[in-house]
Write a protein that holds these residues in place. Structure first.
Motif, PDB file in Angstrom:
ATOM      1  N   TRP A  36       0.854  -1.179   0.000  1.00  0.00           N
ATOM      2  CA  TRP A  36       0.000   0.000   0.000  1.00  0.00           C
ATOM      3  C   TRP A  36       0.899   1.242   0.000  1.00  0.00           C
ATOM      4  CZ3 TRP A  36      -5.209   0.072  -0.526  1.00  0.00           C
ATOM      5  CH2 TRP A  36      -5.916  -1.109  -0.270  1.00  0.00           C
ATOM      6  N   TYR A  37       0.517   2.193  -0.831  1.00  0.00           N
ATOM      7  CA  TYR A  37       1.147   3.506  -0.855  1.00  0.00           C
ATOM      8  C   TYR A  37       0.032   4.538  -0.680  1.00  0.00           C
ATOM      9  CZ  TYR A  37       5.725   1.940  -2.543  1.00  0.00           C
ATOM     10  OH  TYR A  37       6.970   1.366  -2.650  1.00  0.00           O
ATOM     11  N   ARG A  38       0.420   5.758  -0.398  1.00  0.00           N
ATOM     12  CA  ARG A  38      -0.566   6.832  -0.310  1.00  0.00           C
ATOM     13  C   ARG A  38       0.022   8.113  -0.871  1.00  0.00           C
ATOM     14  NH1 ARG A  38      -0.775   7.661   6.310  1.00  0.00           N
ATOM     15  NH2 ARG A  38       1.289   8.633   6.538  1.00  0.00           N
ATOM     16  N   GLN A  39      -0.880   8.970  -1.316  1.00  0.00           N
ATOM     17  CA  GLN A  39      -0.474  10.261  -1.870  1.00  0.00           C
ATOM     18  C   GLN A  39      -1.417  11.336  -1.380  1.00  0.00           C
ATOM     19  OE1 GLN A  39      -0.028  10.406  -6.143  1.00  0.00           O
ATOM     20  NE2 GLN A  39       1.302  12.186  -5.999  1.00  0.00           N
ATOM     21  N   ALA A  40      -0.890  12.239  -0.565  1.00  0.00           N
ATOM     22  CA  ALA A  40      -1.665  13.379  -0.101  1.00  0.00           C
ATOM     23  C   ALA A  40      -1.621  14.466  -1.158  1.00  0.00           C
ATOM     24  CB  ALA A  40      -1.104  13.890   1.216  1.00  0.00           C
ATOM     25  N   ALA A  91      -5.296  11.015   2.482  1.00  0.00           N
ATOM     26  CA  ALA A  91      -4.592  10.778   1.220  1.00  0.00           C
ATOM     27  C   ALA A  91      -5.425   9.842   0.357  1.00  0.00           C
ATOM     28  CB  ALA A  91      -3.224  10.144   1.479  1.00  0.00           C
ATOM     29  N   VAL A  92      -5.000   9.692  -0.880  1.00  0.00           N
ATOM     30  CA  VAL A  92      -5.501   8.610  -1.721  1.00  0.00           C
ATOM     31  C   VAL A  92      -4.581   7.423  -1.495  1.00  0.00           C
ATOM     32  CG1 VAL A  92      -6.001   7.820  -4.052  1.00  0.00           C
ATOM     33  CG2 VAL A  92      -6.393  10.215  -3.428  1.00  0.00           C
ATOM     34  N   VAL A 109      -9.060   8.451   1.481  1.00  0.00           N
ATOM     35  CA  VAL A 109      -9.250   8.420   2.933  1.00  0.00           C
ATOM     36  C   VAL A 109      -9.121   9.847   3.442  1.00  0.00           C
ATOM     37  CG1 VAL A 109      -8.281   7.668   5.134  1.00  0.00           C
ATOM     38  CG2 VAL A 109      -8.423   6.064   3.215  1.00  0.00           C
ATOM     39  N   THR A 110     -10.143  10.307   4.135  1.00  0.00           N
ATOM     40  CA  THR A 110     -10.127  11.653   4.697  1.00  0.00           C
ATOM     41  C   THR A 110     -10.372  11.570   6.194  1.00  0.00           C
ATOM     42  OG1 THR A 110     -10.975  12.580   2.628  1.00  0.00           O
ATOM     43  CG2 THR A 110     -11.125  13.956   4.596  1.00  0.00           C
ATOM     44  N   VAL A 111      -9.455  12.127   6.971  1.00  0.00           N
ATOM     45  CA  VAL A 111      -9.559  12.097   8.419  1.00  0.00           C
ATOM     46  C   VAL A 111      -9.774  13.521   8.917  1.00  0.00           C
ATOM     47  CG1 VAL A 111      -8.496  11.383  10.588  1.00  0.00           C
ATOM     48  CG2 VAL A 111      -7.999  10.125   8.470  1.00  0.00           C
TER      49      VAL A 111
END
Length: 113
Positions: A36-40, A91-92, A109-111
């Motif tokens: 898993w990676y994420r990009q803000a 991030a996505v 994902v939004t927190v």
């Protein structure tokens, strides 16, 4: 062809939890290392966690102790359980099959604080 489809993203308050799923097809899933990676927004894509065929896991320091990666080879699915979420986790989130360079389209994902 190889397909990776992420799901499970959404809006959650700080301190909450989400479980992401990534369903794979078109590959010998059980022998592949998945990640898993994420990009803000406005930032580069960053590593979050990976899991080998032997279920060995590795995490970014920023998520250690809060996130857990797992896999179900029978379902060809990799999961990311995210607990104690923080606004900076927004991030996505993308799933990838590491050696083949395949990526899903991502799930947001939004927190909120």
């Amino acid at each position: 062809q190889v397909q990776l489809v992420e799901s499970g993203g959404g809006l959650v308050q700080a301190g909450g939890s989400l479980r992401l799923s990534c369903a794979a097809s078109g590959m010998f899933f059980s022998i592949k290392t998945m990640a898993w990676y994420r990009q803000a927004s406005g930032k580069q894509r960053e590593f979050v966690a990976d899991i080998t065929s032997a279920h060995t896991t590795n995490y970014a320091d920023s998520v250690k102790g809060r996130f857990t990666i797992s896999r179900d080879n029978a379902k060809k699915t990799v999961y990311l359980q995210m607990n104690s979420l923080k606004p900076e986790d927004t991030a996505v989130y993308y799933c990838t099959q590491v050696s083949g360079g395949y990526w899903g389209r991502g799930t947001q994902v939004t927190v909120s604080s």
